[in-house]
Scaffold this active site. Sequence first.
Site: not given
Length: 468
Positions: A167, A390, A443
């Site tokens: 994951s 940023d 998953h």
Amino acid sequence: MTTLIKHKSASAGDSSTEDVAGEWQSVPELRLRDHRFTVPLDYSRGPHSSPKISVFAREVVAVGKEEQTLPYLLYLQGGPGFECMRPTESSGWIQKACEEFRVILMDQRGTGLSTPLSVSSMSQFKSAQELADFLKHFRADNIVNDAEFIRVRIVPNAGPWTILGQSYGGFCVVTYLSFAPQGLKQAFITGGIPPIGDGCTADLVYRAGFEQVIKQNEKYYKRYPQDTKVVQEVVNYLAEQEGGGVALPSGGILTPRGLQILGLAGLGFGASFERMHYLFERVWEPTLVPGAPKRISYYFLSSYEKWLDFDTNPLYAIMHESIYCQGSPSRWSAQRIRNETNDKFDAVKAAREGQPVLFTGEMVFPWMFDEIHALKPFKDVADILAEKKDWPPLYNVQALKDNKVPVAAAVYYEDMYVNFKLSAETASQIAGIRMWITNEFMHSGLRDGGGKVLDHLLGMLNGKKPLF
């Protein structure tokens, strides 16, 4: 007892050349040894001027192989913000890996025993801005820096190692391939190929994510059609309460939209449908006294909080959207994209109109920092991080296109957390990657499949699985 181990492979200019290692311990069929490393918080400032944090890693081998020369395999856990597994026996993928590897289970910085960022530890900061300035160093770029710090200190002759990322750990693998491929012999990814576009890719992720979440909801209610009315009844009850919800044991509040986030863990893992159904079986307190008012059970409210893990792993919520950011802010992407879904996820509207209430998936919303008690202290820092522009780069597309490291990835076709189409787009830009595309697993396939998933990926790179 601990042992101070010095490694010649550490760089001569770095005074932190010690690995504090514990004695070997035993669990059934495995031997374990703890390692603690003192690493820079900010690698860009150099080893001497940066503040330090601790990173913990556990070495795992099969019994009798403690002194054998074995290749190393680093495992990176999913998340962000979750500690590595704690082995209690030799089983599943760990058992398979220990057949040929010396496994390193690293708690990513901020988790487990790696300078853990808990509700209480983060309260030491005097302002939200100070905490935000600290947390900006807890993404995949520095997780990879930590891994490299450890590799040159424990792998003989600072040789390359194999890496396995599950994951979010797979996201970290792609960052590793981008900026430190010299440290890798081969790489495995399970359910974790990230979008790698410039800016913030969160909007792409959530647009695709909401589509898959709707499909998972449809599957859930098809399996448990009786839960349609149960969930509607709970939503209506919550909406009618003073304040729009009921108090949770911790001091937070359970609202209709808060109920929907059960889908985060309830819609996308193996056996999670069953767990959520059994939770709703006990949603109401029994009526012991005739005429007593209807109430949601303490069992349900307590289980709800334990299910979500925000009290023990708050970093997941605080940092979640930042994992998609390169040079752009997320600006609460999940909430913005949810607002584009034409009220499909309006729980109260759905319940009152007799429609199935849709649970949400792997999304973090700003109102969670008002309603979930453990997250309330971090509302301001979450807002600061959501507006941060940023963020440094996490991926180098050109380096990925020039990749020489053998890579094999398990990609789950119906993965609710990491979208198949977005994964395929990224994979097309990683030279030499081999993908195993399957709908056999959810998953959590690495955990649910025993050693099958890792065995398949190993076979793809060692010649046992033919090239097509």
